[in-house]
Design an enzyme around this catalytic site. Structure first.
Site, PDB file in Angstrom:
ATOM      1  N   HIS A  25      31.083  37.618  42.579  1.00  0.00           N
ATOM      2  CA  HIS A  25      30.996  36.217  42.163  1.00  0.00           C
ATOM      3  C   HIS A  25      31.447  35.226  43.243  1.00  0.00           C
ATOM      4  CE1 HIS A  25      35.045  37.189  40.729  1.00  0.00           C
ATOM      5  NE2 HIS A  25      34.581  37.841  39.711  1.00  0.00           N
ATOM      6  N   HIS A  79      41.931  46.465  31.959  1.00  0.00           N
ATOM      7  CA  HIS A  79      41.369  45.154  32.309  1.00  0.00           C
ATOM      8  C   HIS A  79      39.928  45.108  31.801  1.00  0.00           C
ATOM      9  CE1 HIS A  79      40.288  41.588  34.364  1.00  0.00           C
ATOM     10  NE2 HIS A  79      39.975  42.082  35.544  1.00  0.00           N
ATOM     11  N   GLU A  81      37.425  43.007  32.548  1.00  0.00           N
ATOM     12  CA  GLU A  81      36.319  42.490  33.353  1.00  0.00           C
ATOM     13  C   GLU A  81      35.273  43.593  33.518  1.00  0.00           C
ATOM     14  OE1 GLU A  81      37.381  40.250  36.884  1.00  0.00           O
ATOM     15  OE2 GLU A  81      35.354  39.405  36.967  1.00  0.00           O
ATOM     16  N   ASP A  83      33.454  44.912  35.697  1.00  0.00           N
ATOM     17  CA  ASP A  83      33.430  45.944  36.735  1.00  0.00           C
ATOM     18  C   ASP A  83      34.291  47.144  36.347  1.00  0.00           C
ATOM     19  OD1 ASP A  83      35.423  43.984  37.040  1.00  0.00           O
ATOM     20  OD2 ASP A  83      35.721  44.398  39.146  1.00  0.00           O
ATOM     21  N   HIS A 145      44.830  39.471  36.670  1.00  0.00           N
ATOM     22  CA  HIS A 145      44.431  38.087  36.855  1.00  0.00           C
ATOM     23  C   HIS A 145      43.646  37.522  35.672  1.00  0.00           C
ATOM     24  CE1 HIS A 145      40.014  38.514  38.168  1.00  0.00           C
ATOM     25  NE2 HIS A 145      40.371  39.716  37.812  1.00  0.00           N
ATOM     26  N   ASP A 164      43.401  45.400  38.893  1.00  0.00           N
ATOM     27  CA  ASP A 164      42.978  44.682  40.106  1.00  0.00           C
ATOM     28  C   ASP A 164      44.115  44.436  41.105  1.00  0.00           C
ATOM     29  OD1 ASP A 164      40.301  44.441  39.453  1.00  0.00           O
ATOM     30  OD2 ASP A 164      40.509  42.452  38.573  1.00  0.00           O
ATOM     31  N   TYR A 192      41.305  39.965  49.412  1.00  0.00           N
ATOM     32  CA  TYR A 192      41.263  40.151  47.959  1.00  0.00           C
ATOM     33  C   TYR A 192      42.262  39.216  47.270  1.00  0.00           C
ATOM     34  CZ  TYR A 192      40.731  42.476  43.502  1.00  0.00           C
ATOM     35  OH  TYR A 192      40.463  42.737  42.181  1.00  0.00           O
ATOM     36  N   HIS A 225      40.416  48.889  42.661  1.00  0.00           N
ATOM     37  CA  HIS A 225      39.431  48.701  43.736  1.00  0.00           C
ATOM     38  C   HIS A 225      39.992  49.218  45.057  1.00  0.00           C
ATOM     39  CE1 HIS A 225      36.699  46.136  41.448  1.00  0.00           C
ATOM     40  NE2 HIS A 225      37.702  45.346  41.108  1.00  0.00           N
TER      41      HIS A 225
HETATM   42 FE1  FEO Z   1      39.033  41.442  37.499  1.00  0.00          FE
HETATM   43 FE2  FEO Z   1      37.995  44.155  39.271  1.00  0.00          FE
HETATM   44  O1  FEO Z   1      37.920  42.897  37.915  1.00  0.00           O
END
Ligand code: FEO
Length: 401
Positions: A25, A79, A81, A83, A145, A164, A192, A225
């Protein structure tokens, strides 16, 4: 055949590597990314997080290299999100776990994303989940986050699954940060933080203090990640970096970012930067044509000054400059001084609009930044250099030098 990677006696990495990701994004992910998921083998088997939609086959294949996926008892979503949860519903359908867990906000977020046809149990801060012969503890990390974010801690092996936080967008076969070039890892960690975590800097500071208070021993910092932190010095370093960055303390550094139509604003940018450098400030010059917005954000970590150069185009600032400023405003960069300079043809609103954006970001405007009609002459460039020197003076005051 894709295989899981054994990390400890109980924990296996079963995530997916995304070599092709180049935009998260709006954040330029030049080195791709990974979506890390972890299998905890105990009397009750737990899967911590899943992967982005489209990567489910990779997740399932890695799980199947260790156990029958049907043996998973619990799925924990740290989390929501997409991903990390994009393959959650399919995983549940295939694995049929006994239970799925998320934070209270996570339950709500997952429902609003997927309208799942299975129950998700809410867990709170400090709550424990027995896996029979070992135990998981949940740590609420709200707004690091997302509102739903939480950490999961495996007590008997001192593994912190940090979603994250402390991660980076970096695709690699190497699973540990110490197996990769240190400068690459350092840069991607900073990038990041600057592009994902920074809006929540005050919350990060409080979270670090709370983690410190909890006295968690961390032998493995397993993020969602990029590579995993395992060396004590690396774990201490990345936590220390987060403490440093979240304090947003300005240092002797300035960033000059600009775009140009016919080279005039570029000449002014070089002169402003020359003044800053002559004033003893470490200065990064970032022409937008060659610098992505996410690289500008990264350079602003620790900066004391942000100088923006924009031509006026059709009665407002240049669109590429608006793009960068809009992005930076969203990130909520703190403790900056600066100004907006530039060349114009006849109306000159570009620098005013850029200055207004800087003000809306909370940037302290230093005096009146120079503007020039059409092409700057020697006097105009001297004014730009003088302005750079003036900003350098303010930087010295701000950082107490
Ligand atoms: Fe906040 Fe890796 O997603």
């Amino acid at each position: 055949m894709l295989e899981a990677v054994k990390l400890t006696d109980r924990v296996y990495w079963v995530g997916a590597i995304d070599w092709e990701l180049r935009s998260f994004h709006g954040y330029l992910t030049s080195r791709g990314s990974s979506y890390n998921a972890y299998l905890v083998l105990a009397e009750k088997v737990a899967l911590i997080d899943t992967v982005k939609g489209g990567f489910g086959a990779e997740l399932m294949e890695r799980i199947a290299s260790v156990i029958d996926p049907g043996d998973i008892d619990y799925i924990i979503s740290n989390h929501s999100e997409m991903d990390h949860s994009g393959y959650l519903c399919e995983t549940v359908a295939r694995v049929k776990p006994e239970k799925v867990f998320a934070s209270r906000s996570g339950v709500d977020a997952l429902k609003r994303h997927y309208r799942p046809d299975f129950e998700i149990a809410a867990v709170g801060d400090g709550e424990k989940l027995s896996l029979g012969d070992c135990e998981l503890t949940f740590v609420d990390t709200r707004m690091v986050h997302w509102p739903d974010s939480m950490f999961t801690y495996l007590t008997d092996e001192a593994v912190l699954f940090s979603q994250d936080a402390f991660g980076m967008h970096l695709a690699s076969f190497e699973r540990y940060a110490d197996e990769l070039p240190a400068d690459m890892v350092e840069y991607e960690t900073a990038k990041y933080y600057a592009n994902i975590v920074i809006p929540f800097a005050p919350v990060v500071g409080k979270l670090l203090a709370r983690l410190d208070g909890l006295g968690l021993k961390i032998d493995l910092l397993a993020t969602d990640h990029g590579p995993i932190w395992r060396r004590p010095e690396d774990i201490a370093n990345v936590i220390g970096k987060y403490a440093e960055w979240s304090a947003a303390k300005p240092t002797n550094k300035a960033v000059v970012v600009y775009d140009t139509m016919w080279g005039s604003t570029a000449k002014m940018a070089r002169a402003v930067a020359g003044g800053l450098a002559a004033g003893g400030v470490h200065t990064r010059v970032m022409p937008i044509e060659g610098c992505h917005r996410s690289d500008v954000a990264t350079e602003l970590l620790g900066a004391a000054a942000l100088l923006v150069g924009t031509p006026t185009l059709n009665r407002t600032l240049f669109p590429t400059v608006a793009d960068v400023l809009t992005y930076l405003r969203g990130l909520g960069m703190q403790n900056l001084v600066g100004g907006a300079f530039g060349s114009y043809g006849w109306s000159g609103q570009g620098t005013r609009h850029a200055r207004e954006m800087l003000e809306s970001m909370g940037v302290e405007i230093v005096a009146e930044a120079p503007t020039t009609q059409f092409v700057p002459d020697e006097d105009a460039l001297a004014s730009c250099k003088a302005y750079g020197l003036q900003v350098a003076e303010r930087v010295k005051q701000v950082i107490g030098g």
